[in-house]
Design an enzyme around this catalytic site. Structure first.
Site, mmCIF file in Angstrom:
data_model
loop_
_atom_site.group_PDB
_atom_site.id
_atom_site.type_symbol
_atom_site.label_atom_id
_atom_site.label_comp_id
_atom_site.label_asym_id
_atom_site.label_seq_id
_atom_site.Cartn_x
_atom_site.Cartn_y
_atom_site.Cartn_z
ATOM 1 N N ASP A 241 24.848 -30.021 3.752
ATOM 2 C CA ASP A 241 26.249 -30.291 3.416
ATOM 3 C C ASP A 241 27.143 -29.305 4.155
ATOM 4 O O ASP A 241 27.022 -28.094 3.960
ATOM 5 C CB ASP A 241 26.418 -30.113 1.896
ATOM 6 C CG ASP A 241 27.827 -30.427 1.419
ATOM 7 O OD1 ASP A 241 28.678 -30.786 2.249
ATOM 8 O OD2 ASP A 241 28.066 -30.318 0.195
ATOM 9 N N GLU A 267 25.918 -34.213 5.060
ATOM 10 C CA GLU A 267 27.057 -34.503 4.185
ATOM 11 C C GLU A 267 28.335 -33.855 4.713
ATOM 12 O O GLU A 267 28.333 -32.684 5.098
ATOM 13 C CB GLU A 267 26.731 -33.959 2.792
ATOM 14 C CG GLU A 267 27.772 -34.237 1.735
ATOM 15 C CD GLU A 267 27.267 -33.868 0.339
ATOM 16 O OE1 GLU A 267 26.038 -33.947 0.100
ATOM 17 O OE2 GLU A 267 28.095 -33.476 -0.506
ATOM 18 N N HIS A 346 28.692 -37.537 -6.394
ATOM 19 C CA HIS A 346 28.943 -36.101 -6.276
ATOM 20 C C HIS A 346 29.050 -35.474 -7.659
ATOM 21 O O HIS A 346 29.893 -35.861 -8.466
ATOM 22 C CB HIS A 346 30.253 -35.894 -5.519
ATOM 23 C CG HIS A 346 30.779 -34.492 -5.595
ATOM 24 N ND1 HIS A 346 32.031 -34.183 -6.106
ATOM 25 C CD2 HIS A 346 30.231 -33.308 -5.249
ATOM 26 C CE1 HIS A 346 32.223 -32.881 -6.051
ATOM 27 N NE2 HIS A 346 31.162 -32.316 -5.541
#
Lengths: 444, 444
Positions: A241, A267, A346
């Site tokens: 991420d 991500e 999320h």
């Protein structure tokens, strides 16, 4: 009838432990604008907008303003046509000028609290309320104006209808073993030892999917990816991420080095609203193992529409409180299903996991109708704040049973963390709270 | 040194006359969050964030919060490196969670007031300050992270440098005859007679470019386009503005009927953030006379980047107060110049025209360096609010000469229109102000 609204600015000084840190949010204080709606039937509707410290008051201000529109209104009217309240808020002819961001988040808070009340009035968890809705009713909750080129109302109804005969079976399969979960083990502020300890603890709890924060130093990031991959072995899922840290060219250079490590997804490599950038990344890395994931900061269903319709993202990361509540999220989950993109919500923050588990349930029972490809984010901290903590078992969420979202905060937690007058904040260094709290190292 | 900040919620009940109405903003009350920064040198920096009534208080709340960061700071430090304040605001590690919308608008207000102060400290109009900046300095004001795939810092410097030798000539050409202006004559709430009267009045003032609001009723819209074209003749510019009223498919159907009328542009046919929708429209109507225009509600330079780089828009409509101030607008104007897209700023509101004339000047002197293709929006109402009203002559802006933005409001105007305690609001029907003021006909 809605008789009152209380909006609470709740902040937790998580920056002390660097929990939740990433390249941009260096010292987040996990916070929530908490909305309590009371009814004359003695029900309390609860919702939150997650924030990271400063700015929570901006959202609170907005929610308070919007709540003037619902005091005195009837829960039955909402339940008859949730789109009517959605339009009163999102299409308010003056407020709509404020756009996404604070405005859409505040509108979502009001909508989500009303959905909570509705589910509580039926004594159902929110996911169950959603699962039980007729396809046409779901379709009527959605604002189709800007998304019907990707998914029409008729298509949505047909999709939901086609799944209908299987819903009872899926519902029993997903109870009490809910959606499969994954965790971030590699927060930016943590040492290798701390990351390893986190992974081992999570593995004993049955998790096999882990995420790592990357972004700033390419060599160091590759080292950490290799470290994580070695620690978890080849068969576990590993995701990274970047929290939008890179520009497009930079993203390509960094990601090129990630090819060998069997990553599942990358991500937020670039800005949340750079749709054409995502399209370009997807083309550039079409032959890689990984796909791209984003959505936790996508501001509207229109952004999701483009990311999904273009095939730019392979994982759709809905957030529970960034867009305008259940109504917007329904639209996004339905679009994802049409384009065959797994919904991987999320989580984290304060109580986001408590909310997204319901979306995971609805998606996996009634929309996508399977659990093979979806991972729902799970972060275990701050569950001491709520009456109904999120539970996991064998790496899966335990199906929530409390009525509504199950978002009830403990009164003592609220008292201590209310900003700025709670115990935790009253004595805190003024330079470490609110807008005055500027991170030492600003990103370049 | 900045010694104090005063934030004023200023609202004008323009809904009484339906001025500024469009399909979504049915009864706007033109409003501004006005920021006054005072310095120990006796200067006052002024900026505004334009809003349409309800929600102005949301923006005021945000600006007040951000101003805590600049009280006690030095104007010289700002002038040495405006990007530093930009980053402190936009990249604030906690506030950035709030995204675009209210947050970016509030940050823009602070930045714009600082730019105003800087220009006043040099006794220059803002455009002149910008024109006099070195190319490298301009480049250093810009956050390149998310846009450098469209325009690099080096390209920007080279573009500005290449124009340098011509700047003096262009500056004298544009003084006192400033950027060419255009007007909306066809507001949605107005009758044909009222529209015709407006056109005739504007023509006597030298205008030859007119805009019409469209959106709801295709037959009626085509009639009105034909009516306007007949009224102005074949050689005048005619533009239409749908204010994002359509979905993509709907937009195509409506616009298909507009082909015969020699329109210059179609403005905001679809949602402000539907980049791929704009790309599709541009392909569909590649052979039409008109091009697409948007930007007044584009939330960030990243959205502009995509619209420009993809060739989807043929007219770039910067807004002075939607993005984060001079710094963001510089980036957008430079990207537009690289892709050969004329910058046609969005005006109107309260005092937007007072601001955009400076951007038009900078663009036409120092960036694009010509005035052949650009039209700057001009709306003549509410100029009674300010000390230095915008002036036009022969259809062009008269080059502004007041120091800074020239945004000084008349104290009596502020006293009367301050919300909610000004004379105009104190006695007003409570259902006709603030969030309680819901338009009678909600859009479907």
């Amino acid at each position: 009838m809605i008789t009152s609204a209380d909006v609470i600015d709740l902040r937790v000084p998580t920056s002390d432990q660097l929990l939740g840190s990433d390249p941009f949010h260096k010292q987040p204080d996990y916070s929530s604008a908490v909305l309590h709606l009371e009814t004359d039937a003695g029900l309390r509707g609860v919702s939150v907008v997650f924030t990271v410290g400063a700015g929570t008051d901006w959202v609170c201000h907005g929610i308070r303003d919007l709540c003037q529109l619902i005091i005195g209104s009837d829960l039955q009217d909402f339940a008859a046509a949730p789109i009517d309240l959605y339009r009163r808020l999102i299409d308010h002819h003056q407020l709509r000028w404020l756009h996404d961001g604070v405005f859409r988040m505040a509108a979502g808070a009001v909508l989500n609290a009303m959905w909570d009340l509705w589910a509580k009035s039926l004594d159902k968890p929110l996911w169950k309320l959603l699962v039980d809705l007729e396809p046409e009713f779901v379709a009527d909750c959605i604002d189709w104006r800007n998304i019907r080129d990707a998914l029409s109302r008729d298509e949505a109804v047909a999709m939901l209808r086609a799944r209908r005969s299987d819903v009872a079976r899926r519902e029993s399969e997903m109870n009490p073993r809910g959606p499969k979960a994954y965790c971030t083990a590699g927060w930016l502020g943590l040492s290798d030892d701390q990351i390893l300890a986190t992974i081992r603890k999570l593995q004993t709890q049955g998790f096999d999917s882990f995420k790592l924060k990357v972004g700033q130093d390419s060599d160091r990031d590759v080292q950490r990816i290799r470290f994580m991959r070695d620690a978890i072995g080849p068969s576990c899922n590993l995701m990274v991420d970047a929290n939008q840290y890179w520009g497009l060219g930079e993203a390509k250079r960094h990601i090129e080095r990630y090819r060998p490590y069997g990553l599942k997804w990358i991500e937020e490599p670039i800005a949340r609203d750079d749709v054409l950038g995502y399209v370009e990344l997807a083309e550039t890395f079409a032959d890689a193992d990984f796909g791209f994931a984003c959505g936790e900061q996508a501001a509207s269903p229109v952004i999701f529409k483009q990311l999904l319709k273009s095939g730019a993202i392979k994982y759709c990361q809905i957030d529970a409180v960034r867009v305008a509540g259940v109504n917007d999220v329904m639209a996004i989950i339905l679009m994802a299903a049409k384009f065959g993109v797994p919904v991987c919500p999320h989580g984290g923050g304060i109580a986001l996991c408590n909310m997204i588990q319901h979306y995971g349930m609805w998606d996996q029972i009634a929309v996508a109708g399977h659990s093979d490809t979806q991972l729902v984010e799970y972060i275990d901290f701050l569950q001491e704040a709520v009456e109904h903590p999120v539970m996991t078992r064998d790496g899966c969420y335990v199906t929530p049973t409390a009525a509504g979202w199950g978002l009830e905060f403990l009164p003592t937690f609220i008292d201590q963390h209310r900003f700025p007058d709670g115990e935790v904040w009253k004595t805190r260094d003024p330079t470490r709270k609110g807008v005055a709290f500027e991170a030492v190292v600003a990103p370049k």
